[in-house]
Scaffold this motif. Structure first.
Motif, PDB file in Angstrom:
ATOM      1  N   GLN A 198      26.812 -26.486 -22.206  1.00 51.72           N
ATOM      2  CA  GLN A 198      27.181 -27.338 -20.953  1.00 51.72           C
ATOM      3  C   GLN A 198      26.296 -27.239 -19.874  1.00 51.72           C
ATOM      4  OE1 GLN A 198      30.591 -28.515 -21.001  1.00 51.72           O
ATOM      5  NE2 GLN A 198      30.510 -29.262 -18.801  1.00 51.72           N
ATOM      6  N   LEU A 199      25.695 -26.230 -19.604  1.00 50.35           N
ATOM      7  CA  LEU A 199      24.745 -25.803 -18.438  1.00 50.35           C
ATOM      8  C   LEU A 199      23.802 -24.513 -18.652  1.00 50.35           C
ATOM      9  CD1 LEU A 199      24.028 -26.708 -15.345  1.00 50.35           C
ATOM     10  CD2 LEU A 199      25.621 -24.934 -14.954  1.00 50.35           C
ATOM     11  N   VAL A 200      22.567 -24.824 -18.437  1.00 54.27           N
ATOM     12  CA  VAL A 200      21.730 -23.613 -18.355  1.00 54.27           C
ATOM     13  C   VAL A 200      21.166 -23.363 -16.899  1.00 54.27           C
ATOM     14  CG1 VAL A 200      19.485 -22.703 -19.113  1.00 54.27           C
ATOM     15  CG2 VAL A 200      21.002 -24.027 -20.841  1.00 54.27           C
ATOM     16  N   SER A 207      13.143 -27.013 -19.164  1.00 49.24           N
ATOM     17  CA  SER A 207      14.626 -27.163 -19.339  1.00 49.24           C
ATOM     18  C   SER A 207      15.079 -28.393 -19.031  1.00 49.24           C
ATOM     19  CB  SER A 207      15.479 -25.911 -18.745  1.00 49.24           C
ATOM     20  OG  SER A 207      16.613 -25.353 -19.273  1.00 49.24           O
ATOM     21  N   LEU A 208      14.998 -28.835 -17.883  1.00 46.75           N
ATOM     22  CA  LEU A 208      15.164 -30.236 -17.181  1.00 46.75           C
ATOM     23  C   LEU A 208      14.839 -31.364 -18.251  1.00 46.75           C
ATOM     24  CD1 LEU A 208      14.511 -30.020 -13.534  1.00 46.75           C
ATOM     25  CD2 LEU A 208      16.690 -29.872 -14.425  1.00 46.75           C
ATOM     26  N   TYR A 209      13.654 -31.228 -18.632  1.00 49.44           N
ATOM     27  CA  TYR A 209      13.105 -32.094 -19.586  1.00 49.44           C
ATOM     28  C   TYR A 209      14.152 -32.256 -21.042  1.00 49.44           C
ATOM     29  CZ  TYR A 209       9.537 -34.802 -22.558  1.00 49.44           C
ATOM     30  OH  TYR A 209       9.020 -35.723 -23.289  1.00 49.44           O
ATOM     31  N   LEU A 210      14.141 -31.050 -21.431  1.00 53.84           N
ATOM     32  CA  LEU A 210      15.079 -30.961 -22.950  1.00 53.84           C
ATOM     33  C   LEU A 210      16.465 -31.342 -22.692  1.00 53.84           C
ATOM     34  CD1 LEU A 210      13.709 -27.300 -23.769  1.00 53.84           C
ATOM     35  CD2 LEU A 210      13.512 -29.400 -25.040  1.00 53.84           C
ATOM     36  N   SER A 211      17.100 -31.056 -21.486  1.00 59.80           N
ATOM     37  CA  SER A 211      18.449 -31.225 -21.383  1.00 59.80           C
ATOM     38  C   SER A 211      18.895 -32.471 -20.649  1.00 59.80           C
ATOM     39  CB  SER A 211      18.992 -30.149 -20.336  1.00 59.80           C
ATOM     40  OG  SER A 211      18.487 -29.949 -19.280  1.00 59.80           O
ATOM     41  N   HIS A 212      17.776 -33.573 -20.167  1.00 60.65           N
ATOM     42  CA  HIS A 212      17.947 -34.467 -19.549  1.00 60.65           C
ATOM     43  C   HIS A 212      18.754 -34.344 -17.919  1.00 60.65           C
ATOM     44  CE1 HIS A 212      16.799 -36.466 -23.058  1.00 60.65           C
ATOM     45  NE2 HIS A 212      17.481 -36.208 -23.728  1.00 60.65           N
ATOM     46  N   GLY A 213      18.081 -33.047 -17.548  1.00 59.35           N
ATOM     47  CA  GLY A 213      18.734 -32.959 -16.287  1.00 59.35           C
ATOM     48  C   GLY A 213      19.875 -31.802 -16.288  1.00 59.35           C
ATOM     49  N   ARG A 214      20.219 -31.318 -17.223  1.00 60.05           N
ATOM     50  CA  ARG A 214      21.511 -30.771 -17.330  1.00 60.05           C
ATOM     51  C   ARG A 214      21.200 -29.007 -17.217  1.00 60.05           C
ATOM     52  NH1 ARG A 214      24.376 -30.206 -21.533  1.00 60.05           N
ATOM     53  NH2 ARG A 214      23.076 -31.089 -22.923  1.00 60.05           N
ATOM     54  N   SER A 215      20.251 -28.652 -16.121  1.00 58.51           N
ATOM     55  CA  SER A 215      20.140 -27.345 -15.935  1.00 58.51           C
ATOM     56  C   SER A 215      19.840 -27.062 -14.398  1.00 58.51           C
ATOM     57  CB  SER A 215      18.648 -27.288 -16.490  1.00 58.51           C
ATOM     58  OG  SER A 215      18.310 -27.871 -17.729  1.00 58.51           O
ATOM     59  N   ALA A 216      19.744 -25.991 -14.083  1.00 57.72           N
ATOM     60  CA  ALA A 216      19.897 -25.520 -12.739  1.00 57.72           C
ATOM     61  C   ALA A 216      18.811 -24.052 -12.550  1.00 57.72           C
ATOM     62  CB  ALA A 216      21.232 -25.044 -12.176  1.00 57.72           C
ATOM     63  N   PHE A 217      17.981 -24.523 -11.445  1.00 59.35           N
ATOM     64  CA  PHE A 217      17.122 -23.130 -11.139  1.00 59.35           C
ATOM     65  C   PHE A 217      17.705 -22.465  -9.744  1.00 59.35           C
ATOM     66  CE2 PHE A 217      14.086 -20.182 -10.260  1.00 59.35           C
ATOM     67  CZ  PHE A 217      13.505 -19.899 -11.532  1.00 59.35           C
ATOM     68  N   ILE A 218      17.838 -21.195  -9.870  1.00 55.66           N
ATOM     69  CA  ILE A 218      18.145 -20.505  -8.630  1.00 55.66           C
ATOM     70  C   ILE A 218      17.207 -19.334  -8.159  1.00 55.66           C
ATOM     71  CG2 ILE A 218      19.883 -18.851  -7.225  1.00 55.66           C
ATOM     72  CD1 ILE A 218      22.055 -20.135  -9.415  1.00 55.66           C
ATOM     73  N   HIS A 219      16.444 -19.508  -7.076  1.00 57.00           N
ATOM     74  CA  HIS A 219      15.510 -18.366  -6.595  1.00 57.00           C
ATOM     75  C   HIS A 219      16.489 -17.371  -5.743  1.00 57.00           C
ATOM     76  CE1 HIS A 219      11.405 -20.359  -7.220  1.00 57.00           C
ATOM     77  NE2 HIS A 219      11.393 -19.119  -7.733  1.00 57.00           N
ATOM     78  N   VAL A 220      16.166 -16.097  -6.132  1.00 58.50           N
ATOM     79  CA  VAL A 220      16.692 -14.889  -5.441  1.00 58.50           C
ATOM     80  C   VAL A 220      15.514 -14.061  -4.534  1.00 58.50           C
ATOM     81  CG1 VAL A 220      18.633 -14.732  -6.854  1.00 58.50           C
ATOM     82  CG2 VAL A 220      16.641 -13.466  -7.339  1.00 58.50           C
ATOM     83  N   PRO A 221      15.833 -13.694  -3.481  1.00 59.30           N
ATOM     84  CA  PRO A 221      15.022 -12.687  -2.871  1.00 59.30           C
ATOM     85  C   PRO A 221      14.674 -11.376  -3.468  1.00 59.30           C
ATOM     86  CG  PRO A 221      16.716 -12.988  -1.540  1.00 59.30           C
ATOM     87  CD  PRO A 221      17.109 -13.696  -2.817  1.00 59.30           C
ATOM     88  N   PRO A 222      13.693 -10.614  -3.327  1.00 56.54           N
ATOM     89  CA  PRO A 222      13.492  -9.375  -3.650  1.00 56.54           C
ATOM     90  C   PRO A 222      14.849  -8.368  -3.389  1.00 56.54           C
ATOM     91  CG  PRO A 222      11.722  -9.777  -2.705  1.00 56.54           C
ATOM     92  CD  PRO A 222      12.558 -10.919  -2.319  1.00 56.54           C
ATOM     93  N   LEU A 223      15.223  -7.510  -4.204  1.00 55.36           N
ATOM     94  CA  LEU A 223      16.409  -6.626  -3.956  1.00 55.36           C
ATOM     95  C   LEU A 223      16.266  -5.706  -2.653  1.00 55.36           C
ATOM     96  CD1 LEU A 223      16.870  -4.901  -7.359  1.00 55.36           C
ATOM     97  CD2 LEU A 223      18.199  -6.610  -6.233  1.00 55.36           C
TER      98      LEU A 223
END
Length: 209
Positions: free
Chosen positions: A68-70, A156-172
């Motif tokens: 459904q989502l990556v 991922s966006l290209y393959l899924s026609h936009g059904r992807s998300a990306f989240i950046h996290v800071p260092p621990l």
């Protein structure tokens, strides 16, 4: 309402540069412990910081799971908040990966659009999570950094026609623990699924008339 489970794939990255422990993979493992509830089938993967591996691994995840989502999670040494990326970029990949490789064309998909937006409204996700009193700051960005994070997102966006998300996290520890980041990912991915479901319901309604 259909009863079959929704499948979600979440990836984090392996070590690179001075980051011998990558906060993104720690956060994803914490999310796996927490889960996304009984109605979601969650699969997690650690992605090596290598362009060529990304080019084979990302399509294989879409093929294997039909999710459904990556959601891809990456580390930003400069981030101080958990950052939702709105789009992926096709060009400008000059940074060498763990194999000292970078794409000769410096792009993800030759002939692909310059930029692809996620179908998920990151501003809404950000507002909802911020309002939930999570104790982790969340922000939105349009620049995923032109390295493996951006490269993976665009692929991922290209393959899924936009059904992807990306989240950046800071260092621990700057300022959040792995557990904090795992809780944040859980809240964010749940909101993403809700928003995705609402927009799909709207589309289905329009088709029904």
């Amino acid at each position: 309402m259909d009863n079959h489970k929704r499948t979600v794939v979440v990836t984090g990255f392996g070590p690179f540069g001075e980051h011998s422990i990558n906060a993104s993979w720690v956060a994803v493992q914490e999310l796996k412990k927490l889960g996304l509830g009984n109605e979601v089938d969650l699969h997690v993967y650690e992605v090596p910081v290598e362009y060529q591996t990304v080019q084979t691994l990302v399509p294989s995840l879409w093929k294997q799971y039909h999710p459904q989502l990556v959601v891809h999670v990456g580390l930003s040494g400069m981030a101080t908040t958990v950052t939702l990326e709105k789009c992926g970029h096709n060009h400008g990949y000059k940074g060498l990966d763990n194999c000292s490789f970078c794409p000769g064309s410096q792009c993800c998909v030759e002939g692909g659009p310059d930029c692809i937006d996620s179908v998920i409204d990151m501003d809404s996700v950000c507002k909802r999570v911020a309002a939930s009193g999570l104790g982790v700051a969340v922000s939105v960005s349009k620049d995923a950094g032109r390295y493996l994070c951006d490269f993976t997102y665009y692929t991922s966006l290209y393959l899924s026609h936009g059904r992807s998300a990306f989240i950046h996290v800071p260092p621990l520890g700057k300022p959040y623990t792995g557990e904090d980041l795992g809780r944040a990912l859980q809240a964010i991915v749940r909101e993403m699924l809700d928003i995705q479901e609402q927009s799909e319901a709207k589309i289905n309604c329009q088709h029904a008339h």
